[in-house]
Each structure stands twice: as C-alpha cells, then as structure tokens.
Design a protein around this motif. Structure first.
Motif, PDB file in Angstrom:
ATOM      1  N   SER A 168       0.788  -1.236   0.000  1.00 39.70           N
ATOM      2  CA  SER A 168       0.000   0.000   0.000  1.00 39.70           C
ATOM      3  C   SER A 168       0.819   1.285   0.000  1.00 39.70           C
ATOM      4  N   GLU A 169       2.141   1.220   0.148  1.00 41.85           N
ATOM      5  CA  GLU A 169       2.961   2.426   0.103  1.00 41.85           C
ATOM      6  C   GLU A 169       3.428   2.644  -1.332  1.00 41.85           C
ATOM      7  N   LYS A 170       2.926   3.690  -1.970  1.00 41.70           N
ATOM      8  CA  LYS A 170       3.207   3.865  -3.393  1.00 41.70           C
ATOM      9  C   LYS A 170       4.687   4.087  -3.645  1.00 41.70           C
ATOM     10  N   ILE A 187       8.320  -2.350  -5.252  1.00 44.00           N
ATOM     11  CA  ILE A 187       7.425  -2.324  -6.403  1.00 44.00           C
ATOM     12  C   ILE A 187       8.235  -2.392  -7.701  1.00 44.00           C
ATOM     13  N   ILE A 188       7.957  -3.395  -8.501  1.00 43.54           N
ATOM     14  CA  ILE A 188       8.554  -3.513  -9.827  1.00 43.54           C
ATOM     15  C   ILE A 188       7.704  -2.745 -10.843  1.00 43.54           C
ATOM     16  N   TRP A 189       6.374  -2.935 -10.758  1.00 42.19           N
ATOM     17  CA  TRP A 189       5.475  -2.268 -11.693  1.00 42.19           C
ATOM     18  C   TRP A 189       4.158  -2.016 -10.984  1.00 42.19           C
ATOM     19  N   ALA A 190       3.694  -0.771 -11.022  1.00 44.74           N
ATOM     20  CA  ALA A 190       2.387  -0.416 -10.473  1.00 44.74           C
ATOM     21  C   ALA A 190       1.536   0.168 -11.584  1.00 44.74           C
ATOM     22  N   ASN A 191       0.241  -0.092 -11.515  1.00 49.16           N
ATOM     23  CA  ASN A 191      -0.696   0.263 -12.574  1.00 49.16           C
ATOM     24  C   ASN A 191      -1.249   1.665 -12.340  1.00 49.16           C
ATOM     25  N   THR A 192      -0.728   2.641 -13.061  1.00 50.69           N
ATOM     26  CA  THR A 192      -1.177   4.016 -12.866  1.00 50.69           C
ATOM     27  C   THR A 192      -2.514   4.303 -13.544  1.00 50.69           C
ATOM     28  N   GLN A 193      -3.128   3.294 -14.148  1.00 48.91           N
ATOM     29  CA  GLN A 193      -4.505   3.420 -14.600  1.00 48.91           C
ATOM     30  C   GLN A 193      -5.474   2.956 -13.514  1.00 48.91           C
ATOM     31  N   SER A 194      -4.941   2.601 -12.338  1.00 47.55           N
ATOM     32  CA  SER A 194      -5.762   1.962 -11.309  1.00 47.55           C
ATOM     33  C   SER A 194      -5.310   2.419  -9.934  1.00 47.55           C
ATOM     34  N   ILE A 227      -5.293   7.538   1.703  1.00 42.57           N
ATOM     35  CA  ILE A 227      -4.036   7.725   0.985  1.00 42.57           C
ATOM     36  C   ILE A 227      -4.118   6.900  -0.294  1.00 42.57           C
ATOM     37  N   ARG A 228      -4.124   7.562  -1.448  1.00 46.15           N
ATOM     38  CA  ARG A 228      -4.264   6.865  -2.728  1.00 46.15           C
ATOM     39  C   ARG A 228      -2.934   6.243  -3.143  1.00 46.15           C
ATOM     40  N   TYR A 229      -3.000   5.094  -3.780  1.00 47.64           N
ATOM     41  CA  TYR A 229      -1.798   4.484  -4.341  1.00 47.64           C
ATOM     42  C   TYR A 229      -2.190   3.618  -5.538  1.00 47.64           C
ATOM     43  N   PRO A 230      -1.284   3.487  -6.509  1.00 48.23           N
ATOM     44  CA  PRO A 230      -1.602   2.673  -7.688  1.00 48.23           C
ATOM     45  C   PRO A 230      -1.472   1.184  -7.373  1.00 48.23           C
ATOM     46  N   TRP A 231      -2.318   0.403  -8.024  1.00 48.75           N
ATOM     47  CA  TRP A 231      -2.334  -1.049  -7.766  1.00 48.75           C
ATOM     48  C   TRP A 231      -1.004  -1.670  -8.192  1.00 48.75           C
ATOM     49  N   PRO A 232      -0.295  -2.349  -7.264  1.00 49.25           N
ATOM     50  CA  PRO A 232       0.957  -3.024  -7.643  1.00 49.25           C
ATOM     51  C   PRO A 232       0.688  -4.259  -8.498  1.00 49.25           C
ATOM     52  N   LEU A 233       1.266  -4.286  -9.676  1.00 49.88           N
ATOM     53  CA  LEU A 233       1.135  -5.437 -10.567  1.00 49.88           C
ATOM     54  C   LEU A 233       2.175  -6.502 -10.270  1.00 49.88           C
ATOM     55  N   MET A 234       3.383  -6.087  -9.952  1.00 48.04           N
ATOM     56  CA  MET A 234       4.443  -7.026  -9.582  1.00 48.04           C
ATOM     57  C   MET A 234       5.329  -6.386  -8.533  1.00 48.04           C
ATOM     58  N   ARG A 235       5.686  -7.175  -7.537  1.00 48.45           N
ATOM     59  CA  ARG A 235       6.678  -6.734  -6.571  1.00 48.45           C
ATOM     60  C   ARG A 235       7.715  -7.840  -6.374  1.00 48.45           C
ATOM     61  N   LEU A 236       8.800  -7.515  -5.732  1.00 53.99           N
ATOM     62  CA  LEU A 236       9.951  -8.418  -5.705  1.00 53.99           C
ATOM     63  C   LEU A 236       9.638  -9.740  -5.016  1.00 53.99           C
ATOM     64  N   ALA A 237       8.812  -9.724  -3.983  1.00 51.53           N
ATOM     65  CA  ALA A 237       8.474 -10.981  -3.308  1.00 51.53           C
ATOM     66  C   ALA A 237       7.830 -11.968  -4.272  1.00 51.53           C
ATOM     67  N   GLU A 296      -4.029  -9.755  -3.747  1.00 56.17           N
ATOM     68  CA  GLU A 296      -3.330  -8.969  -4.767  1.00 56.17           C
ATOM     69  C   GLU A 296      -3.662  -9.445  -6.188  1.00 56.17           C
ATOM     70  N   GLN A 297      -4.752 -10.199  -6.337  1.00 54.16           N
ATOM     71  CA  GLN A 297      -5.171 -10.734  -7.625  1.00 54.16           C
ATOM     72  C   GLN A 297      -4.205 -11.791  -8.166  1.00 54.16           C
ATOM     73  N   GLN A 298      -3.512 -12.453  -7.276  1.00 54.61           N
ATOM     74  CA  GLN A 298      -2.598 -13.525  -7.688  1.00 54.61           C
ATOM     75  C   GLN A 298      -3.227 -14.898  -7.508  1.00 54.61           C
ATOM     76  N   ARG A 299      -3.954 -15.112  -6.409  1.00 51.73           N
ATOM     77  CA  ARG A 299      -4.513 -16.438  -6.107  1.00 51.73           C
ATOM     78  C   ARG A 299      -5.406 -16.935  -7.249  1.00 51.73           C
ATOM     79  N   PHE A 300      -6.267 -16.057  -7.755  1.00 49.92           N
ATOM     80  CA  PHE A 300      -7.210 -16.424  -8.813  1.00 49.92           C
ATOM     81  C   PHE A 300      -6.482 -17.088  -9.980  1.00 49.92           C
TER      82      PHE A 300
END
Length: 628
Positions: free
Chosen positions: A306-308, A313-320, A476-486, A557-561
């Motif tokens: 949640s911290e932008k 963060i490798i890639w965050a979605n700035t459309q979201s 506090i707004r933040y963009p949805w993380p698409l990929m992070r290092l973990a 984080e939309q990974q399990r699905f």
C-alpha cells in the motif's frame, strides 16, 4: 486519409475520453494519423493511449481476480456488487460471458499498439534513442495485453500486425494459435524491447512507465505460466483444435519449460536488484514515535503493497488507483459511540483464507505440532502478551492466536488491533483501535447490506495513514501493484524446485520472503515444529510449501485467482463451501460458529473463458473452448 481497417472480431477503435491521471492521456479529437504522429507532443499522447487500456484493477468490475474467485466474499448489495460475483457463484455463460469485454478491450489495445509501432518512425522532432524507448514500451504493452488474453482464454488469435483496409473476408476470419506459439510471440516481444528501456524512472511524473525490470519480470511471469500444469502437458485440452485440425494445446509435459522460466527469473532478479529494487522494510518511525519490532514487521508487510513507489514495487498500474476501494473495504475501526461513517466493510475473506495463513512458527495450522488445530473454533480471552495483535482481555477465537505476522497485517477480525489511522504509539495500549463485530456492537451487522460479511475484513488494502473523523474518511491513494519483488522471488523458488527439487537455492529465495514476514526459514520451521518434517525433502512437498507461501504472501493482490488456475487447483479449491463466522451472533458463543455462506461450483471447463457466441458467429474460424 484512409480510415483505419478493423477486423470484425476486434471491433472498431473507440473514441477515448481524456483522464486526469498521468500516463492516461489520449489524443484530443485527432482526426487522422498524420496529425497523431506529426510532432513529438501528439505522438506522446498516442503513447499514453496505449497505456490507457491497462485494466483498472482497483475497482469492483475492473477484472475477475478480486471477486470472481474464492479469496474475497462481498455483501449482496446490488447497487455496489461486482459483476464478477456471478462468476464466483458459477453463473458463467456463452451468450454474454461475464467479463467478456476483456476480449474486445484487449484487442483494441493491441490494435492501437500496432498503429503506434507502424507510425512512430515518421515523427520528425524526436531523438533516435527516445523513439527506441517508446517503441520498447509499446512492445511490452502489446505483450502484456496478449498475455492477459492468453491466461483468460487459452490459445488466442495473435495480432502481429494490423490488417490492411484491403483485407478480404478470409483474412479477417483469423484462427486461434497454439498455446506454445502464443507464449513464444509474447516473449519475443519482450526480448525485442528489454534492452531499449531505462533501468529506473527518475522523473516522478513518469512513474509507472515501463522499465527494464518490468520487461524482465513480466517475461519471468509469462514463462512460469507457460511451464505450469494448465499450459504444460494439459491433457484435458487435447481435443481443442482449429477447423484445419491444428491442435491448440501441446499435451506433452516439458521440464525444459520450467528451466527456461527459472533462467528468466534469475535474469529478472539480477536486473531488479541492480536497479535498487529490494524487499520493503518499514523505517520504524511513525509520527515521531519509535515503534516495536512487532509493529514494524506488520507495517513492512502491509505497506509493501500500500505504500506507493516503495522499494519493492517492480510495476504499479497508474490506470488503477486505490481510493474508493479502501472506503468500501474498511470497517469503521473506531468503536466510540458516535455517528457512523460510511465505511462499508463490504469485502471480507472467507474462513478458509483465514485458516490458510501460518502459525507463528511458519507452518500450516494443521501441521504445527505445538498449535491446537482441533480447538481452533473454541474461544479464549487475550492477555497483555498479545496486546499488539489482540485487545487485552477480549474473548476471541483460538484461530486468531499465535498466527504469523501476515495474518495480522492482512486481516482484521473481532477483537483484533487495527494499527494506525491516526494512532501510532503502540506503547499505549488504550490508544490503538480495535474491532468489534458482534451483533449490537458499534460496527456490527445492522442489515444484510452492510458488513461484516465473514468477520475478516481485508486490512492489507487499507493504508495505515488513512484518517477517520466523526464525519469523514480520508484515504491515501496508491496505484495497484502489478508485480513486486516478493512475487518474483517466489516464482524463482517454484521454477527451481520443478527443475531440480528442493535444494539450498530454492530455500534461499523462499526464506528471503519468510524472513521479512517474521517467521522461521523453511528447514528450521519443519525440523523444529512440524508433524511432517520429511515434507521438505521431496519435490512434491516443497511444491506445496511454495504454493502456500505464494497464497499467503500475495493474498488479496489478484494472484490467487490466476495461480490456482495455472496450478490446476481451482477444481479443488473452488468447489469448497464459503464460510465465515456467524456475524449475526451477539455473544462470543453465538458469533464464533462457522456458518455456511455459499457452496461454490467449478468445472474443468471453467479454467478458460467461453468466447461469446456473437464472436463465434461473426468469425466462423474461431473454435469454442471445451465444455462451452
């Protein structure tokens, strides 16, 4: 100027409205491609148009992975309910498929990417190196959009170039390509692009643009999907063939695909770490207070998501951007008697997800010999020793005691501490917020259309610096993380284990994630506390461990699905009953009773989306997915 040709299965290019988010700018009434690429400024608008198709992950109807699976259950209020709730309830159909607009939207996106690539070369006022970078960005986007279609539909028509206006009927009626060809083309695009991208983005106004770490990491994820059981030797799809007889799934398993994915993960990790990407650790100061190690670990876990623009963060979605979703997901964590703020608590995790997280020893609750699994639904009062996780003296379920830090960082629950939201001194117990969910409590159930749903709201999405007042809630707004290092570390462990079984390197990357999560390393945990210590010695056993680690670390984080699908485990998990606590109970005895909410159903056909009948009627060369 000639009109742009559009193949019938894709549809026409839409006139897009401009938006105030950066990287979301579209041409203002551009009449012709001559104008669109006449100068750098106009071409940049078209570049941002290519970004603008990225799905809005942080809204209820942005994609299927939040509410279309089994990880989150929502209130039945029809005014806010996601269309994907119907998917979770097994109501998919071929006439008007749930989420079927992905097909049209992604092919529009691909077409605009192709238009950009065909025309960017003639922009006069640009340096060659900048053109190469923009071309690389759009190739990655084109690869990404193909990948989104591929993981949803399986084999798809690949659009390498747009059809000309002179294309005949037969050219327009494109065929689906074999899965291996689809993956090959996606990785080809990423390989073509990766070296022309910057390692980091320095200018904050361009945060969210594609970098080398993004391209390398996306390639690693794409190849891991290609190696996974859904796409690697899936005999369930043996009969899926084009009208010309071309088989669309290679049913022969290939270990070489796992090796290729492992190599891509290793490269991606090297590139990411060289760019300064590292697992996030909270700096241990909150509003001038030094916080405890326990709270620091919790915030490191919560804020890795949640911290932008944090270090992980490798890639965050700035459309979201996640703002409205925080309000919809938040319980009202202030139990004082005052006017209720409109915080819905409408999204909760089912009981099985709460049970999925480890014990404090880093083991599944049914494998830890020190944890009383059979007594998990009994209750007991918390003591001062638990005060950073549980309200001292509060009676709650045994399930909520002695769990791993991710359980407390990601979930709220009746009697659970909710750190932050304007109160940061964890040395003063009475200043920390805590939740009360029983019927008759200040934030308990008042009707069918407000929370709680199961009794486990999703804390992970809620930024700790959000502030509630008696009449408002500021997020506090933040963009949805698409990929992070973990995510990347766990993919690498998974691929290595599939290639060579458990070894030191497999555990090395698993333990990087576990150490940040505040639990023992795999070998220590299973040797010292497990009822099944031999599990860590076999490929199958370690595969289960890695899968559980991904489900825990990347929860909500939309990974399990998508992970359950690629592992071919949805048939098991998505046929279980959704349960929660009895949120209409007014006492501990009546509240802490597992209660059935919905019996899910999932068949083999549900692994892939149906192609709408309309598209099949228009393009008779498209074959329907099996079972539909």
């Amino acid at each position: 100027m000639k009109k742009i040709a559009v193949s019938v299965f894709i549809g026409i290019i839409c006139c897009l409205a401009s938006c105030k988010k950066y990287l979301d700018i579209v041409p203002d009434n551009v009449a012709t491609l001559d104008n669109a690429f006449a100068m750098r400024g106009e071409a940049e608008k078209y570049l941002f148009t290519c970004y603008s198709y990225m799905p809005d992950d942080a809204v209820p109807n942005g994609g299927p992975a939040l509410f279309g699976g089994d990880e989150i259950w929502e209130l039945p209020d029809i005014s806010e309910t996601s269309i994907y709730r119907r998917l979770a309830e097994g109501d998919q159909n071929v006439i008007s498929p749930i989420g079927g607009d992905y097909w049209e939207n992604m092919y529009r996106a691909i077409r605009d990417c192709n238009i950009f690539l065909e025309n960017i070369g003639r922009v006069p006022d640009m340096e060659p190196h900048e053109k190469r970078q923009w071309i690389a960005e759009v190739k990655v986007l084109k690869a990404f959009y193909h990948f989104l279609l591929l993981r949803m539909y399986g084999p798809i028509p690949v659009v390498r170039a747009n059809l000309p206006i002179s294309a005949g009927v037969n050219e327009v009626k494109v065929l689906r390509e074999p899965v291996d060809s689809c993956f090959s083309y996606i990785t080809q695009l990423l390989d073509e692009a990766k070296e022309d991208l910057p390692k980091v983005i320095v200018d904050p106004q361009y945060y969210g643009k594609i970098t080398q770490p993004v391209a390398y990491s996306l390639k690693a994820k794409v190849l891991t999907f290609a190696a996974s059981p859904l796409f690697n030797g899936n005999t369930d799809e043996a009969s899926l063939k084009n009208p010309d007889g071309t088989q669309l799934f290679n049913t022969a398993y290939s270990e070489a695909k796992w090796q290729r994915a492992a190599d891509a993960c290793r490269e991606a990790i090297t590139v990411c770490e060289a760019a300064g990407i590292a697992l996030y650790k909270h700096p241990n100061v909150k509003a001038a207070f030094l916080i405890s190690d326990t709270t620091q670990t919790e915030l490191s876990l919560r804020m890795a998501f949640s911290e932008k623009w944090n270090s992980e963060i490798i890639w965050a979605n700035t459309q979201s951007w996640i703002d409205r979703m925080q309000i919809l997901a938040s319980p009202d964590w202030d139990p004082s008697p005052q006017a209720r703020v409109w915080m819905d608590n409408r999204y909760n995790a089912p009981l099985k997800i709460a049970e999925q997280f480890y014990t404090s020893n880093g083991l599944p609750i049914n494998e830890d010999k020190t944890w009383a699994y059979a007594d998990r639904y009994t209750t007991r009062p918390a003591t001062a020793a638990h005060r950073l996780y549980l309200r001292n003296g509060f009676t709650t379920a045994a399930l909520n005691f002695n769990r791993e830090p991710r359980f407390y960082a990601y979930l709220g629950f009746d009697g659970g501490i909710w750190y932050g939201q304007g109160k940061f001194n964890d040395k003063k117990e009475n200043e920390l917020y805590w939740l009360q969910f029983k019927l008759g409590d200040p934030i308990g159930k008042t009707s069918a259309f407000n929370g709680p749903v199961t009794g486990y709201p999703i804390k992970k999405w809620i930024h700790p610096d959000n502030v509630r007042s008696p009449s408002s809630y500021t997020t506090i707004r933040y963009p949805w993380p698409l990929m992070r290092l973990a995510d990347l570390y766990l993919l690498f462990s998974e691929c290595l284990n599939e290639v060579k079984g458990p070894d030191a390197e497999v555990f090395q990357y698993l333990d990087k994630v576990r150490t940040r999560a505040g639990i023992p390393g795999v070998l220590t945990a299973w040797a010292d506390f497990s009822s099944n210590p031999a599990k860590v010695t076999t490929k199958n056993g370690v595969r289960e461990i890695i899968q559980r680690e991904r489900l825990n670390e990347l929860a909500f984080e939309q990974q399990r699905f998508w992970d359950l699908r690629r592992w071919k485990l949805s048939l098991t998990e998505m046929n279980k009953t959704i349960t929660g606590w009895n949120v209409y109970g007014s006492t501990a005895e009546s509240y802490y009773r597992p209660t059935n909410i919905f019996q899910q159903r999932f068949g083999v056909k549900d692994y892939f989306w149906p192609i709408s009948e309309n598209n099949l009627n228009v393009n008779t060369n498209l074959v329907q997915n099996i079972g539909w």
